[in-house]
Design a protein around this motif. Sequence first.
Motif, PDB file in Angstrom:
ATOM      1  N   LYS A 146     105.109 -53.579 -42.658  1.00 57.99           N
ATOM      2  CA  LYS A 146     105.697 -53.501 -44.001  1.00 57.99           C
ATOM      3  C   LYS A 146     105.245 -52.226 -44.688  1.00 57.99           C
ATOM      4  O   LYS A 146     104.110 -51.777 -44.511  1.00 57.99           O
ATOM      5  N   SER A 147     106.120 -51.678 -45.499  1.00 58.71           N
ATOM      6  CA  SER A 147     105.765 -50.468 -46.243  1.00 58.71           C
ATOM      7  C   SER A 147     104.828 -50.827 -47.392  1.00 58.71           C
ATOM      8  O   SER A 147     104.721 -51.998 -47.787  1.00 58.71           O
ATOM      9  N   SER A 148     104.171 -49.833 -47.944  1.00 59.98           N
ATOM     10  CA  SER A 148     103.285 -50.092 -49.082  1.00 59.98           C
ATOM     11  C   SER A 148     104.087 -50.630 -50.266  1.00 59.98           C
ATOM     12  O   SER A 148     103.583 -51.455 -51.029  1.00 59.98           O
ATOM     13  N   LEU A 149     105.329 -50.202 -50.418  1.00 59.86           N
ATOM     14  CA  LEU A 149     106.182 -50.728 -51.486  1.00 59.86           C
ATOM     15  C   LEU A 149     106.444 -52.220 -51.284  1.00 59.86           C
ATOM     16  O   LEU A 149     106.325 -53.010 -52.222  1.00 59.86           O
ATOM     17  N   GLU A 150     106.788 -52.619 -50.061  1.00 58.25           N
ATOM     18  CA  GLU A 150     107.027 -54.034 -49.785  1.00 58.25           C
ATOM     19  C   GLU A 150     105.779 -54.876 -50.051  1.00 58.25           C
ATOM     20  O   GLU A 150     105.860 -55.956 -50.634  1.00 58.25           O
TER      21      GLU A 150
ATOM     22  N   HIS B 268      97.007 -66.919 -62.459  1.00 58.12           N
ATOM     23  CA  HIS B 268      95.584 -67.259 -62.456  1.00 58.12           C
ATOM     24  C   HIS B 268      94.997 -67.349 -61.042  1.00 58.12           C
ATOM     25  O   HIS B 268      93.817 -67.653 -60.878  1.00 58.12           O
ATOM     26  N   GLY B 269      95.829 -67.096 -60.038  1.00 56.96           N
ATOM     27  CA  GLY B 269      95.370 -67.080 -58.650  1.00 56.96           C
ATOM     28  C   GLY B 269      94.831 -68.406 -58.150  1.00 56.96           C
ATOM     29  O   GLY B 269      93.913 -68.423 -57.327  1.00 56.96           O
ATOM     30  N   ILE B 270      95.429 -69.504 -58.611  1.00 52.40           N
ATOM     31  CA  ILE B 270      94.925 -70.820 -58.198  1.00 52.40           C
ATOM     32  C   ILE B 270      95.682 -71.419 -57.015  1.00 52.40           C
ATOM     33  O   ILE B 270      95.191 -72.338 -56.374  1.00 52.40           O
ATOM     34  N   MET B 271      96.865 -70.889 -56.727  1.00 45.74           N
ATOM     35  CA  MET B 271      97.636 -71.392 -55.574  1.00 45.74           C
ATOM     36  C   MET B 271      97.371 -70.488 -54.371  1.00 45.74           C
ATOM     37  O   MET B 271      97.609 -69.289 -54.414  1.00 45.74           O
ATOM     38  N   ASN B 272      96.851 -71.061 -53.314  1.00 43.00           N
ATOM     39  CA  ASN B 272      96.524 -70.294 -52.108  1.00 43.00           C
ATOM     40  C   ASN B 272      95.685 -69.059 -52.410  1.00 43.00           C
ATOM     41  O   ASN B 272      96.071 -67.933 -52.097  1.00 43.00           O
ATOM     42  N   PRO B 273      94.524 -69.235 -53.038  1.00 44.27           N
ATOM     43  CA  PRO B 273      93.684 -68.079 -53.354  1.00 44.27           C
ATOM     44  C   PRO B 273      93.320 -67.286 -52.099  1.00 44.27           C
ATOM     45  O   PRO B 273      93.063 -67.858 -51.052  1.00 44.27           O
ATOM     46  N   GLY B 274      93.351 -65.974 -52.225  1.00 45.70           N
ATOM     47  CA  GLY B 274      93.009 -65.097 -51.109  1.00 45.70           C
ATOM     48  C   GLY B 274      94.139 -64.812 -50.162  1.00 45.70           C
ATOM     49  O   GLY B 274      94.008 -64.002 -49.251  1.00 45.70           O
ATOM     50  N   LYS B 275      95.283 -65.441 -50.349  1.00 50.34           N
ATOM     51  CA  LYS B 275      96.427 -65.191 -49.478  1.00 50.34           C
ATOM     52  C   LYS B 275      97.264 -64.056 -50.059  1.00 50.34           C
ATOM     53  O   LYS B 275      97.260 -63.817 -51.257  1.00 50.34           O
ATOM     54  N   VAL B 276      97.962 -63.359 -49.185  1.00 53.22           N
ATOM     55  CA  VAL B 276      98.788 -62.243 -49.631  1.00 53.22           C
ATOM     56  C   VAL B 276      99.983 -62.744 -50.418  1.00 53.22           C
ATOM     57  O   VAL B 276     100.267 -62.289 -51.512  1.00 53.22           O
ATOM     58  N   LEU B 277     100.685 -63.698 -49.847  1.00 54.44           N
ATOM     59  CA  LEU B 277     101.861 -64.271 -50.523  1.00 54.44           C
ATOM     60  C   LEU B 277     102.018 -65.709 -50.107  1.00 54.44           C
ATOM     61  O   LEU B 277     101.772 -66.060 -48.977  1.00 54.44           O
TER      62      LEU B 277
END
Length: 70
Positions: A43-47, A61-70
């Motif tokens: 993937k490109s840096s833009l993607e 708030h980063g509470i769903m799947n913390p630490g995951k990219v997406l």
Amino acid sequence: MFFVKEYAVINRLVHDSVARFGGSISAEHGLGQLKREEIRRYKSSLELELMRKIKRTLDPHGIMNPGKVL
């Protein structure tokens, strides 16, 4: 035991094949920590930045799947 030993090589072969056919190495549940570095090859840096922005928008708030990219 061969497969465990050659995990990185096998993953690269599979991921390259998937990319060649226009597929993605992520799944319906997203992209986890194991593929965090590998995704940069495909993937490109833009993607990648767009994925991060979507995640931040949906989960500020980063509470769903913390630490995951997406």
